[in-house]
Design a protein around this motif. Structure first.
Motif, PDB file in Angstrom:
ATOM      1  N   ASP A  23      73.388  73.469  62.602  1.00 40.30           N
ATOM      2  CA  ASP A  23      74.459  74.113  61.839  1.00 40.30           C
ATOM      3  C   ASP A  23      74.006  75.065  60.742  1.00 40.30           C
ATOM      4  N   VAL A  24      72.741  75.392  60.664  1.00 41.97           N
ATOM      5  CA  VAL A  24      72.354  76.368  59.655  1.00 41.97           C
ATOM      6  C   VAL A  24      72.791  77.775  60.080  1.00 41.97           C
ATOM      7  N   GLY A  25      73.138  77.915  61.346  1.00 44.81           N
ATOM      8  CA  GLY A  25      73.679  79.212  61.769  1.00 44.81           C
ATOM      9  C   GLY A  25      72.736  80.020  62.633  1.00 44.81           C
ATOM     10  N   LYS A  26      71.925  79.359  63.438  1.00 43.04           N
ATOM     11  CA  LYS A  26      70.965  80.073  64.275  1.00 43.04           C
ATOM     12  C   LYS A  26      71.671  80.858  65.379  1.00 43.04           C
ATOM     13  N   THR A  27      72.603  80.161  66.046  1.00 45.00           N
ATOM     14  CA  THR A  27      73.291  80.823  67.152  1.00 45.00           C
ATOM     15  C   THR A  27      74.091  82.023  66.647  1.00 45.00           C
ATOM     16  N   CYS A  28      74.739  81.834  65.490  1.00 43.81           N
ATOM     17  CA  CYS A  28      75.501  82.948  64.909  1.00 43.81           C
ATOM     18  C   CYS A  28      74.576  84.112  64.581  1.00 43.81           C
ATOM     19  N   ALA A  40      83.293  82.161  63.976  1.00 45.86           N
ATOM     20  CA  ALA A  40      83.196  81.051  63.019  1.00 45.86           C
ATOM     21  C   ALA A  40      83.199  79.696  63.728  1.00 45.86           C
ATOM     22  N   THR A  42      81.438  78.401  66.525  1.00 42.42           N
ATOM     23  CA  THR A  42      80.464  78.169  67.579  1.00 42.42           C
ATOM     24  C   THR A  42      80.241  76.676  67.756  1.00 42.42           C
ATOM     25  N   ASN A  44      77.759  73.469  68.774  1.00 34.63           N
ATOM     26  CA  ASN A  44      76.332  73.196  68.608  1.00 34.63           C
ATOM     27  C   ASN A  44      75.609  73.575  69.885  1.00 34.63           C
ATOM     28  N   THR A  45      74.448  74.144  69.721  1.00 36.32           N
ATOM     29  CA  THR A  45      73.677  74.531  70.888  1.00 36.32           C
ATOM     30  C   THR A  45      73.152  73.275  71.590  1.00 36.32           C
ATOM     31  N   GLY A  67      69.353  72.495  66.970  1.00 38.94           N
ATOM     32  CA  GLY A  67      68.852  71.865  65.757  1.00 38.94           C
ATOM     33  C   GLY A  67      69.084  70.371  65.715  1.00 38.94           C
ATOM     34  N   LYS A 121      73.612  82.297  55.755  1.00 44.05           N
ATOM     35  CA  LYS A 121      74.913  82.149  55.092  1.00 44.05           C
ATOM     36  C   LYS A 121      74.864  82.613  53.649  1.00 44.05           C
ATOM     37  N   ASP A 123      76.389  84.910  52.394  1.00 44.19           N
ATOM     38  CA  ASP A 123      77.733  85.230  51.907  1.00 44.19           C
ATOM     39  C   ASP A 123      78.372  84.076  51.136  1.00 44.19           C
ATOM     40  N   LEU A 124      78.040  82.845  51.534  1.00 44.26           N
ATOM     41  CA  LEU A 124      78.646  81.688  50.863  1.00 44.26           C
ATOM     42  C   LEU A 124      78.228  81.604  49.397  1.00 44.26           C
ATOM     43  N   SER A 166      75.150  86.089  58.712  1.00 37.68           N
ATOM     44  CA  SER A 166      75.623  86.523  60.024  1.00 37.68           C
ATOM     45  C   SER A 166      77.070  86.949  59.933  1.00 37.68           C
ATOM     46  N   LYS A 167      77.743  86.468  58.880  1.00 32.35           N
ATOM     47  CA  LYS A 167      79.153  86.816  58.727  1.00 32.35           C
ATOM     48  C   LYS A 167      79.277  88.296  58.357  1.00 32.35           C
TER      49      LYS A 167
HETATM   50  N1  LIG Z   1      80.052  81.692  56.035  1.00 36.89           N
HETATM   51  C1  LIG Z   1      79.123  81.736  57.016  1.00 36.89           C
HETATM   52  N2  LIG Z   1      79.161  80.799  57.987  1.00 36.89           N
HETATM   53  C2  LIG Z   1      78.233  80.828  58.967  1.00 36.89           C
HETATM   54  C3  LIG Z   1      77.225  81.804  58.973  1.00 36.89           C
HETATM   55  N3  LIG Z   1      76.446  81.603  60.062  1.00 36.89           N
HETATM   56  C4  LIG Z   1      76.950  80.509  60.705  1.00 36.89           C
HETATM   57  N4  LIG Z   1      78.021  80.048  60.042  1.00 36.89           N
HETATM   58  C5  LIG Z   1      78.804  78.881  60.429  1.00 36.89           C
HETATM   59  O1  LIG Z   1      77.954  77.792  60.549  1.00 36.89           O
HETATM   60  C6  LIG Z   1      78.323  76.988  61.646  1.00 36.89           C
HETATM   61  C7  LIG Z   1      77.137  76.654  62.502  1.00 36.89           C
HETATM   62  O2  LIG Z   1      76.655  77.841  63.094  1.00 36.89           O
HETATM   63  P1  LIG Z   1      75.725  77.801  64.392  1.00 36.89           P
HETATM   64  O3  LIG Z   1      75.216  79.148  64.538  1.00 36.89           O
HETATM   65  O4  LIG Z   1      76.425  77.207  65.529  1.00 36.89           O
HETATM   66  O5  LIG Z   1      74.586  76.841  63.958  1.00 36.89           O
HETATM   67  P2  LIG Z   1      73.253  76.507  64.739  1.00 36.89           P
HETATM   68  O6  LIG Z   1      72.142  76.606  63.790  1.00 36.89           O
HETATM   69  O7  LIG Z   1      73.157  77.291  65.977  1.00 36.89           O
HETATM   70  O8  LIG Z   1      73.461  74.994  65.092  1.00 36.89           O
HETATM   71  P3  LIG Z   1      72.789  74.166  66.283  1.00 36.89           P
HETATM   72  O9  LIG Z   1      73.026  74.989  67.499  1.00 36.89           O
HETATM   73  O10 LIG Z   1      73.448  72.872  66.330  1.00 36.89           O
HETATM   74  O11 LIG Z   1      71.368  74.082  65.947  1.00 36.89           O
HETATM   75  C8  LIG Z   1      79.433  77.668  62.357  1.00 36.89           C
HETATM   76  O12 LIG Z   1      80.670  77.049  62.059  1.00 36.89           O
HETATM   77  C9  LIG Z   1      79.419  79.060  61.801  1.00 36.89           C
HETATM   78  O13 LIG Z   1      80.730  79.540  61.674  1.00 36.89           O
HETATM   79  C10 LIG Z   1      77.224  82.790  57.924  1.00 36.89           C
HETATM   80  O14 LIG Z   1      76.403  83.698  57.860  1.00 36.89           O
HETATM   81  N5  LIG Z   1      78.188  82.695  56.978  1.00 36.89           N
END
Ligand SMILES: Nc1nc2c(ncn2[C@@H]2O[C@H](COP(=O)(O)OP(=O)(O)OP(=O)(O)O)[C@@H](O)[C@H]2O)c(=O)[nH]1
Ligand SMILES: [Mg+2]
Lengths: 225, 851
Positions: A23-28, A40, A42, A44-45, A67, A121, A123-124, A166-167
């Motif tokens: 959930d750190v936002g790799k896929t995004c 917003a 996605t 989990n991978t 992750g 993230k 932006d947060l 990524s947002k």
């Molecule tokens: N505000 C904000 N939210 C983000 C950002 N990137 C990702 N998110 C949120 O974070 C959540 C997790 O994003 P993913 O990209 O699925 O995370 P991940 O690291 O791929 O997670 P795993 O696949 O489980 O390893 C999602 O709900 C996204 O909406 C960002 O840059 N800003």
């Protein structure tokens, strides 16, 4: 899992992996780079997903790993032979940053692997929605520590570290460009030298025992009249 | 879910199997007999059962138009153990079936159809496999890898005669599953997967799995690539070098057996057979399947056994699959599938390309039916569609004369575009607009040209007349009758004329333009062009008859534009007997204004020095003048007269007598007569008219001045002025006022008189005062002339004197030519005594003097 038509049948010139806590936002991050979009919601991978990116003449394979803990075993496997890794942590999540050192560093090849530290993230914390938990200086220092091999080799390389969102898209493309430039431009030097050598060889060989003149780039073009 | 890849077809029915096992008359047994394992190779099917039997069938496959039917023929059965057989593997090269039962491997000789006594038995065996990729191995032997219940694997090379032990390789854990590809054995250990290189014994770790939660499997899918059961029911691709080249596939839970039939991965769990596409990792198809035992692939078939019976997964003909995919807009996938299918069927590249194109075209039509015009266009274009296929969708666009018939089998199911739009006008407009864009953007082949041009012509005629002409003028090849009909129907007359013009049917096209000019028919696209356009076309025509036929249309509308057709032709120098100036003049006689313009052009602009043109022009001017007089249009008369007079004065080419003959008939043309007399050299007649008839003394004087310029001698000039003086004097007898004119004339500085003669002529009673100025001037000019003559004579003498002096001095100098004197031109010595002395005094060789 990503819907993706591509396979890596032909060997990619560079393998880039994304690692980091769930959930750190790799896929995004990848989606922003490949599709220039942000979703917003996605999921989990699962295991890993894969993207192929053309950068100039090069094929780059980008692996997005999962992750979640249950896939920990797979991650090493998917990280094997990576030429570069994006080590992602969430700027507002201290734990995700610490896991980079404790969990993910060991998955990556020890040498010949650029380790790009990426805070996500952004932006947060900019909007104040969440509090910053990792100071950029600290993350930069971490990058310096783990990339000592690379940084000592060539003096003028910038420290592989970015804070991104990524947002908004901030820093995403820059991260990839920086990686490709670092990894592929050195590659291109190798290529050039290798090609040159090949072409010279070809030249010698062919001109010795073949009546057909060799078609290599080193041959000067005849001007027509 | 995507269209299906396989049909499930019964291969061996339960009832047959049971009958075969128990014999025809056997009673139903209390303990059921089930299938536990099987293997198939070419037509051979070997089944291992729960009660320790091995059963051999030959499976015949028959293809009907619609489907595939299997028929099984029992070859033999044998009880080889008391326990269920775990694994059977047929090795055709060795005529053996390797059987695993109760941890022991035994070898079954298929020729004797019994266990082979000569072969040893291998105990403590976990599992075994045969090399699925024998590259590099012995061509006769088959490699078998046995995973023992100790921490090692054993490698054997087997032939019909013997098993040769190659080596054992130690492992860190007990092996559970093995699969072999070339020199690599992929092993599922207790907690992880490893690849073992049997030549180097090198171990490459792949990844760990949870041996409680996950079901491990190892399936070779491609040379050097395995598919492994990973955590969370993920199927992981791994190459022998220990990396992955494809993303994982999420499988159903409890998947335990797999088969690979490119590009599909077929998986089996306790309830389903699920098919995945290895190219995109997506699920393709799922079939309910109870009590599944295992999957085996055999060429392009996959067989699946349940405990009860055996089925084949027969690939749905790939065309059908492709069509299904296309209907779901999975064009990429359809193309990939076609590619894979064709690679496997070993057809040539060109055959494959053809197939590929048909798929693209089909995809194009499907996208079109959904109004995804961009995609449609792209697919149709890259698929190299016959453009007429597309045109034929639009009713009425294809000519009835067209040779085209739609492709068989059809590329789509649509009768026409209305079937797609269902009468929605807006949509059908969109479709038509797209068609225009599409046809414009694609290069059409020779065979399509006629129909494509016809279609575009029809579309333009209806919607975009502005583009019609461009089409018609750039190598248009449309059907004739369609073109004529359409252009007429939509009132595109100008375009029709252009079409005829291109088709060299000039008469037809000129008729249309004539009618447009005369407003008998209307076409707004012609309006801005109008008469001058038509005249241009006429002017350029090479056919003089046509020009003469249609020229009156233009000449009547606008004589000048009309005449210009002829002047331009004249200027461009087109040689044509029927349109030489003479015949043109004759032709234009009916159009005086045009004739005037034409003659003026010839005479004044083109400077033609032909007597008849000049005379004709003068006559035409006269005619015009007469008609103006008839109309009593003073202004016009004035201007025409000026024109005439200036022409009469300037031109020297017309026949004076001819014009004079005409002019003399009318008194009001006396000024012209005077000019003409002057032209004829009849000065006195001219002056008589001017002085006596017209009393135009100024005119008379300037006549003399003008004429005197043409005379060569002073005598002649004097005579001219004397003639006028005579006339004046004869009139002055009864007219005092005439004296003033006489004096004016005498004092005119441009007049030339012999003063003595004048003195004679002037009547004696005239006062000397009147003549004093003239006399003074005469004397002065006489003196002046005399002095001037003397100066001239003196100067001439001086000239003579100088010349004489030069002559004498030249005669008196000598030139001595010595041996060492050199030519002043070539700087060589003189070899003979002859030389040349040049005007500037240089002495040179004779030869040098010439150059
Ligand atoms: N505000 C904000 N939210 C983000 C950002 N990137 C990702 N998110 C949120 O974070 C959540 C997790 O994003 P993913 O990209 O699925 O995370 P991940 O690291 O791929 O997670 P795993 O696949 O489980 O390893 C999602 O709900 C996204 O909406 C960002 O840059 N800003
Ligand atoms: Mg993810």
């Amino acid at each position: 899992m990503a819907e993706n038509q591509q396979t890596t049948k032909k060997k990619a010139d560079l393998k880039v992996v994304l690692v980091g806590s769930a959930d750190v936002g790799k896929t995004c991050f990848i989606t922003r780079y490949i599709n220039d979009s942000f979703d917003a919601n996605t999921a989990n991978t699962i295991g890993a997903s894969f993207f192929l990116k053309q950068w100039g003449p090069y094929n780059v394979a980008i692996w997005d790993t999962a992750g979640e803990e249950r896939f920990a075993g797979l991650s090493t496997f998917y990280c094997r032979d990576a030429g570069a890794a994006i080590m992602a942590y969430q700027i507002s999540d201290r734990h995700s940053f610490e896991e980079l050192r404790s969990r993910f560093l060991s998955l990556l090849p020890e040498s010949n692997c650029l380790k790009m530290v990426v805070g996500t993230k952004l932006d947060l914390v900019v909007s104040g929605e969440e509090k910053r938990a990792v100071h950029p200086q600290e993350a930069r220092q971490f990058s310096v520590d783990i990339n000592s091999e690379l940084l000592s080799q060539s003096g003028n390389v910038s420290i592989p570290f970015f804070e991104t969102s990524s947002k908004t898209g901030e820093g995403v493309a820059e991260t990839f460009e920086s990686i490709f430039e670092k990894c592929l431009s050195t590659l291109s030097d190798h290529y050039r030298i290798k090609k040159l050598r090949d072409s010279i060889q070809l030249h010698d060989e062919v001109s010795n025992d073949s009546p057909i003149p060799p078609k290599t780039e080193t041959r000067p073009k005849k001007s027509c009249c | 879910m995507s269209s299906k890849a396989f049909d499930l077809v019964s291969t061996l029915e339960r009832s047959i199997l049971l009958a075969d096992i128990r014999g025809k008359h056997a009673l139903p047994s209390a303990n059921p007999v089930d299938i536990v394992c099987f293997d198939c190779c070419t037509k051979n099917l070997f089944i291992g059962t729960t009660n320790g039997f091995i059963i051999h069938y030959i499976i015949d496959e028959r293809k009907t138009a619609e489907r595939v039917i299997f028929k099984s023929h029992l070859q033999g059965k044998k009880a080889v153990a008391k326990k269920p057989l775990q694994l059977v593997k047929y090795v055709p090269t060795a005529d053996q079936v390797i059987i695993l039962v109760d941890g022991t491997i035994c070898v079954f000789d298929t020729t004797r159809f019994d266990l082979s006594p000569s072969h040893e038995r291998f105990k403590n065996v976990q599992t075994f496999c045969v090399n699925e990729n024998k590259e590099g191995g012995s061509p006769f032997g088959q490699q078998v890898c046995i995973a023992s219940r100790k921490r090692h694997i054993q490698l054997y090379n087997i032939t019909a005669e013997k098993w040769i032990h190659i080596r054992d390789i130690g492992l860190p854990e007990l092996p559970r599953i093995v699969s072999m590809d070339s020199s690599t054995v992929c092993v599922a250990l207790q907690t992880k997967y490893v690849c073992v290189n049997v030549e180097t014994s090198k171990l490459t770790e792949l990844f760990a799995y949870d041996n409680e939660a996950d079901t491990p499997f190892v399936k070779r899918v491609a040379p050097g690539e395995f598919f492994l059961g990973g955590p969370s029911d993920l199927g992981i691709f791994a190459t022998v070098s220990g990396v992955s080249q494809r993303p994982p596939i999420q499988l159903k839970s409890g998947t335990f057996s797999l088969a690979f039939s490119s590009p599909y991965i077929v998986s089996l769990n306790s309830e389903f057979v699920v098919v995945y596409n290895a190219l995109n990792q997506q699920q393709k198809q799922a079939l309910q399947f109870q009590r599944g035992v295992s999957l085996q692939e055999q060429s392009d078939r996959v067989f699946v056994a349940s405990a009860q019976d055996i089925y084949a997964l027969v690939p749905v003909p790939w065309q059908k699959q492709v069509d299904g995919l296309l209907l779901e807009h999975k064009v990429e996938e359809a193309l990939k599938l076609a590619e894979v299918s064709y690679r496997n069927s070993g057809l040539s590249q060109s055959q494959f390309n053809e197939i590929n194109n048909v798929i693209l075209q089909k995809a194009g039509f499907i996208e079109f039916s959904l109004y995804n015009f961009d995609e449609a266009g792209q697919y149709l274009k890259t698929g190299g569609v016959d453009l007429r296929e597309v045109i034929s969708l639009f009713p009425g666009l294809l000519s009835v004369d067209s040779q085209f018939t739609r492709s068989r089998p059809p590329l789509h199911d649509f009768a026409d575009v209305n079937q797609i739009t269902k009468g929605n006008l807006e949509k059908s407009e969109d479709c038509t607009a797209w068609l225009v864009r599409f046809l414009e953007s694609v290069r059409c082949k020779m065979s399509e040209k006629k129909d494509v041009h016809t279609a575009l012509m029809k579309l333009y005629a209806e919607k975009r007349p502005s583009d019609l002409l461009r089409l018609l003028q750039s190598g248009y090849q449309g059907h004739h009758s369609d073109t004529v009909d359409t252009l007429q129907t939509f009132g595109r007359f100008h375009a029709l004329a252009v079409y005829y013009q291109q088709a060299r049917e000039l008469d037809k096209s000129f008729t249309i333009w004539s009618r447009l000019v005369n407003k008998e028919i209307e076409d707004e696209s012609f309006d801005p062009l109008g008469l001058s356009y038509f005249s241009d076309v006429l002017c350029k025509t090479t056919d003089a008859t046509l020009l003469l036929n249609y020229a009156p249309v233009v000449l009547e509308k606008d004589p000048v534009i009309g005449a210009q057709m002829f002047t331009k032709r004249f200027d461009s120098g087109i040689q044509d007997k029927r349109l030489n100036p003479e015949s043109t003049i004759e032709f234009l006689t009916r159009f005086p204004e045009a004739l005037t313009y034409y003659l003026e052009h010839l005479v004044l602009s083109a400077n033609q020095q032909v007597e008849s043109f000049h005379s004709h022009l003068a006559m035409v001017y006269l005619d015009n003048l007469f008609s103006a007089k008839q109309l009593n249009n003073k202004v016009l008369i004035e201007s025409l007269r000026k024109k005439l007079q200036s022409f009469l004065r300037q031109s020297d080419k017309y026949s004076v007598s001819l014009i004079l003959g005409r002019v003399e008939r009318d008194d009001w043309l006396l000024p012209e007569a005077a000019i003409l007399h002057g032209k004829a050299g009849n000065d006195s007649a001219a002056l008589e008219i001017l002085v006596n008839e017209l009393k135009d003394y100024k005119g008379a004087e300037s006549f003399c001045v003008n004429q005197s310029a043409n005379k060569t001698t002073t005598i002649e000039r004097q005579r001219l002025f004397e003639t006028l003086l005579h006339l004046y004097l004869s009139k002055s007898k009864d007219n005092e006022r005439m004296r003033v004119y006489v004096i004016d004339l005498l004092n005119n500085p441009k007049a030339v008189f012999n003063a003595a003669k004048v003195a004679e002529l002037i009547p004696d009673d005239w006062s000397i005062a009147l003549l004093s100025k003239f006399m003074l001037n005469s004397v002065r000019s006489s003196l002046h002339d005399g002095r001037q003559a003397r100066i001239a004579s003196q100067l001439a003498y001086w000239d003579y004197f100088l010349a004489n002096k030069d002559y004498l001095s030249l005669r008196s100098t000598t030139i001595s030519l010595t041996d060492n004197k050199r030519c002043e031109s070539c700087h060589q010595l003189f070899k003979e005594s002859a030389f040349v002395r040049q005007a500037d005094g240089r002495v040179v060789h004779i030869s040098c003097a010439k150059t």
